[in-house]
Design a protein around this motif. Structure first.
Motif, PDB file in Angstrom:
ATOM      1  N   ASN A  37      -1.787  -7.194   2.522  1.00  0.00           N
ATOM      2  CA  ASN A  37      -1.503  -7.784   1.222  1.00  0.00           C
ATOM      3  C   ASN A  37      -1.775  -9.272   1.207  1.00  0.00           C
ATOM      4  O   ASN A  37      -2.352  -9.799   0.257  1.00  0.00           O
ATOM      5  CB  ASN A  37      -0.036  -7.546   0.872  1.00  0.00           C
ATOM      6  N   VAL A  85      -2.620  -3.216  -5.776  1.00  0.00           N
ATOM      7  CA  VAL A  85      -1.338  -2.529  -5.981  1.00  0.00           C
ATOM      8  C   VAL A  85      -1.480  -1.056  -5.612  1.00  0.00           C
ATOM      9  O   VAL A  85      -0.641  -0.482  -4.905  1.00  0.00           O
ATOM     10  CB  VAL A  85      -0.876  -2.686  -7.447  1.00  0.00           C
ATOM     11  N   ALA A  86      -2.600  -0.449  -6.084  1.00  0.00           N
ATOM     12  CA  ALA A  86      -2.800   0.968  -5.791  1.00  0.00           C
ATOM     13  C   ALA A  86      -2.897   1.194  -4.290  1.00  0.00           C
ATOM     14  O   ALA A  86      -2.297   2.127  -3.743  1.00  0.00           O
ATOM     15  CB  ALA A  86      -4.063   1.459  -6.488  1.00  0.00           C
ATOM     16  N   THR A  87      -3.642   0.307  -3.616  1.00  0.00           N
ATOM     17  CA  THR A  87      -3.779   0.448  -2.171  1.00  0.00           C
ATOM     18  C   THR A  87      -2.427   0.380  -1.491  1.00  0.00           C
ATOM     19  O   THR A  87      -2.094   1.197  -0.634  1.00  0.00           O
ATOM     20  CB  THR A  87      -4.685  -0.660  -1.607  1.00  0.00           C
ATOM     21  N   THR A  88      -1.627  -0.640  -1.894  1.00  0.00           N
ATOM     22  CA  THR A  88      -0.324  -0.815  -1.259  1.00  0.00           C
ATOM     23  C   THR A  88       0.555   0.405  -1.493  1.00  0.00           C
ATOM     24  O   THR A  88       1.214   0.897  -0.568  1.00  0.00           O
ATOM     25  CB  THR A  88       0.374  -2.060  -1.832  1.00  0.00           C
ATOM     26  N   ALA A  89       0.545   0.901  -2.739  1.00  0.00           N
ATOM     27  CA  ALA A  89       1.391   2.047  -3.038  1.00  0.00           C
ATOM     28  C   ALA A  89       0.993   3.239  -2.181  1.00  0.00           C
ATOM     29  O   ALA A  89       1.838   3.907  -1.579  1.00  0.00           O
ATOM     30  CB  ALA A  89       1.258   2.401  -4.522  1.00  0.00           C
ATOM     31  N   LEU A  90      -0.315   3.489  -2.098  1.00  0.00           N
ATOM     32  CA  LEU A  90      -0.791   4.623  -1.306  1.00  0.00           C
ATOM     33  C   LEU A  90      -0.422   4.436   0.159  1.00  0.00           C
ATOM     34  O   LEU A  90       0.038   5.376   0.827  1.00  0.00           O
ATOM     35  CB  LEU A  90      -2.305   4.757  -1.470  1.00  0.00           C
ATOM     36  N   LEU A  92       2.036   2.696   1.449  1.00  0.00           N
ATOM     37  CA  LEU A  92       3.472   2.881   1.673  1.00  0.00           C
ATOM     38  C   LEU A  92       3.839   4.359   1.626  1.00  0.00           C
ATOM     39  O   LEU A  92       4.638   4.835   2.430  1.00  0.00           O
ATOM     40  CB  LEU A  92       4.272   2.092   0.629  1.00  0.00           C
ATOM     41  N   ALA A  93       3.212   5.091   0.690  1.00  0.00           N
ATOM     42  CA  ALA A  93       3.477   6.523   0.615  1.00  0.00           C
ATOM     43  C   ALA A  93       3.071   7.206   1.912  1.00  0.00           C
ATOM     44  O   ALA A  93       3.796   8.058   2.443  1.00  0.00           O
ATOM     45  CB  ALA A  93       2.711   7.131  -0.564  1.00  0.00           C
TER      46      ALA A  93
END
Lengths: 117, 484
Positions: A37, A85-90, A92-93
């Motif tokens: 990030n 944001v999408a990368t981070t969310a994925l 973390l998931a």
């Protein structure tokens, strides 16, 4: 003077290095994401610096303004932020799923478990 | 054409789980193939087509620009998509939980959209966005694999892929800061005047490094074997046959259209770097492939080696070399698609792709193993298969430069390919079938048809090269400015 004049680019370079170093050096999967990030954010700041003109006004038509800042880099960065944001969310998931499957988020321990498998 | 799969993706996500998402995705992929074929014909007849988004003229508006190279790569992606999607239905049903099927196909279509978008766009920032669309959805697809190592593989791919894409973005930003444009055609017109500027050199380095990560050029390939091995079979086949090929396309586009061949290969020291790395890569990964115990992993390593061949072709910077690289994009998509699909059929029946577990399978699944064998021959480069054609072009490109030693290296690495393909064939064909496998039957027809379509395509394009090689040659000539 010129050295300090481009201080924002020095910040960018510092953040970029710090981010990459974190990604490579840390074994904790969440810390890696944090590093990623920071790395991405440094690029955002770089783009925004390109778009900034000293004394420039926002690109809204108004009397008495002749110097405008270029809005395009900012728009591009909005897109890139969404991607980030999408990368981070994925990521973390994925980390949550990894934790469920392995019971740990330390790279070393996961490696050991895979070796046994 | 890009819009159809993009709009279909959310529709598919909302459909009830089961067969419906699969049927719709298959229909979409066939429609896209038909459009890609018309587009290719159109481009070959009338030259480059440009489509302006919302009526804004380039260089300010966003432009989709299709020339021979784009149209060809689009056709390859669409063709593989049209073959793999029907296969994905039954294959995914055995590997992906029932409740996830509609989401699986939604992600699948998004990956498809992204890949088509990267190829079609004439705007370098859009390229980055589409790159991320396809990458993000493929990370998620890989994570759906049955093995828990699929999760770590997807995570590793995510980290490496994001670093690569961000490097690409840095390059885009630096280029924008000196030229003030994002349109590829416009960039290539403005950059020659700026060749001495150091910012351009930096941008070049960042972009090449970023794309090299994406296409898994040799020392940057570490994410690839795990990702291909643990993904669901249909996904391995699809991304192995398309996504790295599209990355190769991006590399060609960046090197030859944006920066121009003189700058990329002569002025910057890229030619020796690319050449040395890919040669080491081809040898090292072929050796690694020989040592693998899992057939999917073996193919993954061999993919890295094949990408090395393409990079060698690019590094020549000649029409013949580039023709070889572009032909190999097409042929490698065909053979890797066929091989991974054949393994998918194996996994469907026995639930494993370890070479040891495949012993004696040829007795119960003769058609599948036969398909694998022909695909393997194509990989080795035996005459009358597609692989031979691209190797032939590559070797003649090397000889044209007077580098006979390179031709020797290519022949030696083909021998290594014989070794690793033989390893699988030998176990499947000549070992005895264990008792526990006596009730295994041939894969169902719905799996065999896609496999054999690709296998027959391998043979067809090995004998009749008029289509593949000639289109590739035209694209290469256009890129290097030799012919109109």
């Amino acid at each position: 003077m010129d050295f300090l004049g481009h201080y924002n680019y020095w910040i960018v370079i510092f953040l970029m290095m710090a981010g990459l170093f974190t990604v490579i050096n840390r074994g904790n999967l969440v810390k890696k994401i944090v590093g990623l990030n920071i790395f991405q954010t440094s690029v955002f700041i770089m783009f925004i610096s390109f778009g900034y003109v000293t004394g420039g006004a926002p690109p809204i038509l108004e009397d008495g303004i002749t110097l405008y800042a270029n809005p395009l880099p900012h728009v591009l960065i909005l897109t890139a932020i969404v991607v980030g944001v999408a990368t981070t969310a994925l990521a973390l998931a994925l980390v949550i799923r990894i934790r469920e499957a392995y019971g740990t988020i330390e790279e070393e321990e996961i490696h050991v478990q895979d070796q046994d498998f | 054409m890009i819009v159809v799969p993009l709009l279909a993706a959310p529709v598919v996500a909302m459909l009830p789980n089961g067969r419906l998402p699969w049927l719709l995705s298959s229909a979409v992929s066939w429609a896209v193939l038909a459009m890609a074929w018309c587009l290719l014909r159109g481009v070959l007849d009338t030259g480059a087509i440009s489509y302006q988004m919302g009526g804004w003229a380039p260089p300010w508006g966003i432009e989709f620009r299709i020339d021979t190279l784009n149209a060809f790569v689009l056709f390859v992606v669409a063709a593989i998509g049209a073959v793999v999607t029907p296969f994905a239905g039954p294959s995914a049903r055995s590997e992906v939980p029932e409740r996830l099927t509609s989401l699986f196909f939604c992600l699948y279509l998004l990956t498809y959209t992204g890949l088509l978008g990267i190829t079609a766009t004439g705007d370098i920032f859009n390229m980055f966005v589409f790159l991320e669309i396809s990458s993000l959805s493929s990370y998620a697809l890989i994570a759906l694999g049955r093995d828990r190592r699929a999760l770590t593989a997807a995570y590793q791919y995510l980290i490496m892929g994001t670093i690569g894409a961000t490097f690409f973005l840095i390059g885009v930003g630096l280029l924008y800061s000196v030229t003030g444009t994002l349109n590829i055609a416009d960039l290539s017109a403005r950059l020659p005047a700026l060749e001495e500027v150091r910012v351009v050199h930096t941008a070049f380095a960042f972009m090449v490094a970023g794309v090299a990560l994406k296409l898994a050029l040799f020392p940057l390939h570490l994410w690839l074997p795990n990702a291909y091995t643990y993904a669901p079979s249909a996904v391995s086949a699809f991304i192995a046959a398309t996504s790295t090929k599209v990355a190769v396309y991006v590399m060609i586009r960046v090197l030859f259209t944006v920066f121009g061949v003189e700058f990329s290969l002569r002025e910057m020291p890229l030619q020796p770097i690319l050449l040395v790395l890919s040669i080491i890569g081809v040898i090292a990964t072929s050796l690694m492939a020989v040592n693998q115990l899992d057939a999917k992993r073996l193919l993954a390593y061999s993919s890295v080696a094949q990408l090395g061949y393409m990079a060698i072709g690019i590094s020549f910077g000649t029409v013949l070399g580039l023709t070889a690289a572009i032909t190999h994009i097409f042929n490698h998509a065909l053979m890797k698609g066929a091989l991974f699909l054949a393994l998918g059929a194996v996994a469907y029946r026995i639930g494993s792709t370890r070479i040891r577990d495949m012993s004696g399978l040829a007795k119960v699944m003769p058609w599948t193993i036969m398909a694998f064998a022909i695909g393997g021959l194509s990989l080795v480069g035996v005459p009358l298969t597609a692989g031979f054609i691209s190797k032939w072009y590559l070797v003649s490109a090397a000889l044209e430069q007077g580098w006979w030693w390179l031709a020797v290296i290519m022949l030696l690495t083909s021998l290594l390919a014989v070794m690793y393909v033989w390893k699988v064939i030998e176990v499947a064909w000549f070992r005895d079938l264990p008792e526990s496998r006596a009730d295994v039957r041939e894969a169902p027809l719905s799996l065999l048809i896609p496999v054999w379509v690709l296998v027959l395509a391998n043979i067809w394009f090995g004998i009749d090269t008029r289509f593949s090689a000639q289109v590739a040659a035209r694209a290469a000539e256009a890129l290097l400015g030799v012919a109109p």
